[in-house]
Design a protein around this motif. Structure first.
Motif, short mmCIF file in Angstrom:
data_model
loop_
_atom_site.label_atom_id
_atom_site.label_comp_id
_atom_site.label_asym_id
_atom_site.label_seq_id
_atom_site.Cartn_x
_atom_site.Cartn_y
_atom_site.Cartn_z
N VAL A 103 -4.17 16.69 -4.88
CA VAL A 103 -4.27 15.57 -4.57
C VAL A 103 -3.43 15.66 -3.05
N PHE A 104 -4.09 14.86 -1.80
CA PHE A 104 -3.58 14.64 -0.75
C PHE A 104 -3.15 13.30 -0.66
N LEU A 105 -1.91 12.98 -0.39
CA LEU A 105 -1.54 11.77 0.21
C LEU A 105 -1.44 11.35 1.59
N MET A 106 -1.82 10.76 2.39
CA MET A 106 -1.77 10.32 3.59
C MET A 106 -1.01 9.17 3.93
N ASP A 107 0.16 9.01 4.33
CA ASP A 107 0.74 7.52 4.66
C ASP A 107 0.65 7.45 6.28
N GLU A 108 -0.19 6.57 6.96
CA GLU A 108 -0.58 6.17 8.29
C GLU A 108 -0.21 7.34 9.39
N PRO A 109 -0.90 8.53 8.86
CA PRO A 109 -0.81 9.74 9.84
C PRO A 109 -1.05 9.75 11.18
N LEU A 110 -1.96 8.54 11.55
CA LEU A 110 -2.53 8.55 12.98
C LEU A 110 -1.78 7.44 13.75
N SER A 111 -0.79 6.78 13.11
CA SER A 111 -0.34 5.46 13.89
C SER A 111 0.64 5.82 14.79
N ASN A 112 1.18 7.19 15.22
CA ASN A 112 1.96 7.56 16.34
C ASN A 112 1.10 8.08 17.49
N LEU A 113 -0.18 8.25 17.06
CA LEU A 113 -1.06 8.84 18.17
C LEU A 113 -1.68 7.70 19.22
N ASP A 114 -2.04 8.07 20.38
CA ASP A 114 -2.65 7.12 21.51
C ASP A 114 -4.05 6.98 20.67
N ALA A 115 -4.83 6.23 21.58
CA ALA A 115 -6.26 5.55 21.32
C ALA A 115 -7.16 6.94 21.23
N GLU B 137 -14.80 19.49 3.93
CA GLU B 137 -14.70 20.94 3.48
C GLU B 137 -13.78 21.18 2.42
N LEU B 138 -12.73 20.47 2.13
CA LEU B 138 -11.61 20.68 1.14
C LEU B 138 -12.08 20.41 -0.35
N LYS B 139 -12.67 18.92 -0.24
CA LYS B 139 -13.05 18.36 -1.42
C LYS B 139 -12.07 18.31 -2.25
N VAL B 140 -10.97 17.58 -1.86
CA VAL B 140 -9.66 17.38 -2.52
C VAL B 140 -9.57 15.69 -2.58
N THR B 141 -9.23 15.18 -3.99
CA THR B 141 -9.13 13.83 -3.89
C THR B 141 -7.94 13.40 -3.02
N THR B 142 -8.22 12.11 -2.34
CA THR B 142 -7.29 11.97 -1.17
C THR B 142 -7.20 10.35 -1.19
N ILE B 143 -5.82 10.10 -1.31
CA ILE B 143 -5.28 8.72 -1.01
C ILE B 143 -4.75 8.55 0.50
N TYR B 144 -5.43 7.62 1.16
CA TYR B 144 -4.90 7.29 2.57
C TYR B 144 -4.50 5.86 2.95
N VAL B 145 -3.13 5.76 3.18
CA VAL B 145 -2.80 4.54 3.72
C VAL B 145 -2.90 4.09 5.05
N LYS C 112 0.78 -1.10 0.08
CA LYS C 112 0.09 -0.15 -0.05
C LYS C 112 0.72 1.21 0.03
N THR C 113 1.98 1.55 0.89
CA THR C 113 2.92 2.48 0.98
C THR C 113 3.59 2.56 -0.40
N THR C 114 3.92 1.57 -0.83
CA THR C 114 4.73 1.47 -2.26
C THR C 114 3.86 2.17 -3.36
N THR C 115 2.41 1.74 -3.26
CA THR C 115 1.54 2.05 -4.34
C THR C 115 1.48 3.74 -4.23
N MET C 116 1.51 4.39 -2.97
CA MET C 116 1.19 5.77 -2.60
C MET C 116 2.47 6.38 -3.03
N ARG C 117 3.65 5.79 -2.85
CA ARG C 117 4.93 6.46 -3.24
C ARG C 117 5.15 6.40 -4.86
N MET C 118 4.61 5.69 -5.35
CA MET C 118 4.58 5.58 -6.85
C MET C 118 3.70 6.72 -7.48
#
Length: 349
Positions: free
Chosen positions: A154-166, A182-190, A42-48
Motif C-alpha cells: 500500500v502507498f499512503l500519500m499525504d498532500e505530497p504536492l502542496s509545497n510545489l508551485d503551480a 505502472e505500479l498497480k499498488v493500492t494507493t490512498i492519497y490525501v 482525512k489525514t487522521t484516517t490515513m494515519r490510522m
C-alpha cells in the motif's frame, strides 16, 4: 492482494470527534483520494491506516489481516509526506536506498531496485546530489522513489504536492498518475485540492468535520453531488448555488426564474455548473442581472452576477466582453439544475 477495509473506524480525543464511523472497502490496486478542507479528518484516517494513530473504535484490515495492533513497520506500507522527509547528509541514491538497508534487503538487490525506482521518476541525472542541491519538485520525486523502492502492498500519500508551485504540481501530478498505472499498488492519497482528486482518483471520498459526505468516481461526484457541501467543494469554479423557492414547477430567485425545475414546492437551493449555462440575448434567458465581475480565462470568459446574496458564475465565450454593472442574461435550462433541501442541504433531485 492489498484490499483495505475500514469497519466503523472512529477517532476521538476527549469530546472532540476527528473521524466518525468511517466505513469503506478499498479495492486491490485502487487509487482512492480522501478529499476535504483542513480539519475534516482525512489525514487522521490515513494515519490510522498507517498505524501512526490508534482508532478509538472500529477495525482496519489490510488484505485479510486485522492490523489495529500491528506496528507501522509490520503493515507493509510506504508513506510520502507533504514534507519530503529526506536525509540531508545522504545523496539521492542513498536516500532512495535507505528503506532497503533498514529492512535488511540483500545487498545484491539494492543497485537494481534503486535504479528502477529512480528511472520511474526521472532522477538518474541527480543520484549523486544531496537534497539541498535539488528543487522542490526533485525532492518530492526522491520521496516518491524512496516509497517505490520498497515495493509495498500500500502507498499512503499525504498532500505530497502542496509545497510545489503551480507548474510543478501539474507535472508531478502527471507523474503520480503514470506511476499508479505502472505500479498497480493500492494507493490512498490525501488532499484538499479538488483538481488533484478529480484527475488522480479511481474513487473520491469527500469528508467534512470527520464525516464522509459522499463516495464515488470523480464523474459521479461532479455530476451528482450528494449535498450542497460536495456541490460547493467540487469543480473549478464550484457549482453555483441559488437560494429560492419552487412554485408551480418553476424555481424563483432574485433575478432568476427557471420553469420546469423538478422538486418539492417551497424553499430549496438550486444548483448548476457555470459551463452548463450559456449567454442569452439581452431581455431573454432565465437569469437576468447586472454584471458583478468578469474574468478572462484564455479559453473562455467567466461572468459573475449576484442573485440575492449568492454570486453566480456563467462561462461565456472567450471573446465575450461586458462592463461591470451592464445588463447580462443567461440561459439556465431546467435539465442542468440540481435541487437541494434548503434546511439539510441534501440532494432532492
Amino acid at each position: 492482494m492489498a484490499e483495505i477495509k475500514l469497519k466503523n473506524v472512529t477517532k476521538r480525543w476527549g469530546d472532540f470527534v476527528g473521524v466518525q464511523a468511517f466505513d469503506l472497502d478499498i479495492a486491490d490496486r485502487e487509487f482512492l483520494v480522501l478529499l476535504g478542507p483542513s480539519g475534516c479528518g482525512k489525514t487522521t484516517t490515513m494515519r490510522m491506516i498507517a498505524g501512526l494513530e490508534d482508532p478509538t473504535a472500529g477495525d482496519i484490515y489490510i488484505g485479510d489481516r486485522r492490523v489495529n495492533d500491528l506496528d507501522p513497520k509490520d503493515r507493509d506500507i510506504a508513506m510520502v509526506f507533504q514534507s519530503y522527509g529526506l536525509y540531508p547528509n545522504l545523496t539521492v541514491y542513498e536516500n532512495i536506498r535507505f528503506p532497503l538497508k533498514v529492512r535488511k534487503v540483500p545487498q545484491a538487490e539494492h543497485e537494481e531496485r534503486v535504479m528502477r525506482a529512480s528511472a520511474m521518476v526521472e532522477l538518474d541525472d541527480f543520484l549523486h546530489r544531496k537534497p539541498a542541491a535539488l528543487s522542490g519538485g526533485q525532492r518530492q520525486r526522491v520521496a516518491l522513489a524512496r516509497a517505490i523502492v520498497r515495493t509495498p502492498q500500500v502507498f499512503l500519500m499525504d498532500e505530497p504536492l502542496s509545497n510545489l508551485d503551480a507548474k510543478l504540481r501539474v507535472s508531478t501530478r502527471a507523474q503520480i498518475k503514470n506511476l499508479s498505472h505502472e505500479l498497480k499498488v493500492t494507493t490512498i492519497y490525501v488532499t484538499h485540492d479538488q483538481i488533484e482528486a478529480m484527475t488522480l482518483a479511481d474513487r473520491v471520498v469527500v469528508m467534512k468535520a470527520g464525516i464522509v459526505q459522499q463516495v464515488g468516481t470523480p464523474t459521479e461526484i461532479y455530476d451528482q453531488p450528494q449535498n450542497t457541501f460536495v456541490a460547493g467543494f467540487i469543480g473549478s469554479p464550484a457549482m453555483n448555488l441559488m437560494a429560492g423557492e419552487i412554485r408551480d414547477g418553476t424555481f424563483h430567485s432574485e433575478n432568476a426564474t427557471i420553469p420546469g425545475v423538478s422538486g418539492p414546492p417551497g424553499k430549496v437551493i438550486c444548483g448548476f455548473r457555470a459551463e452548463d449555462a450559456s449567454v442569452a440575448e439581452e431581455g431573454q434567458g432565465e437569469l437576468r442581472a447586472p454584471v458583478y465581475s468578469m474574468e478572462l480565462l484564455g479559453d473562455s470568459t467567466m461572468v459573475t452576477v449576484r442573485t440575492g446574496r449568492d454570486l453566480v458564475a456563467v462561462k461565456a465565450p472567450k471573446e465575450f466582453r461586458a462592463e461591470i454593472k451592464a445588463p447580462f442574461a443567461a440561459h439556465i435550462p431546467a435539465e442542468i439544475c440540481h435541487v437541494f433541501d434548503a434546511e439539510s442541504g441534501e440532494r432532492v433531485v
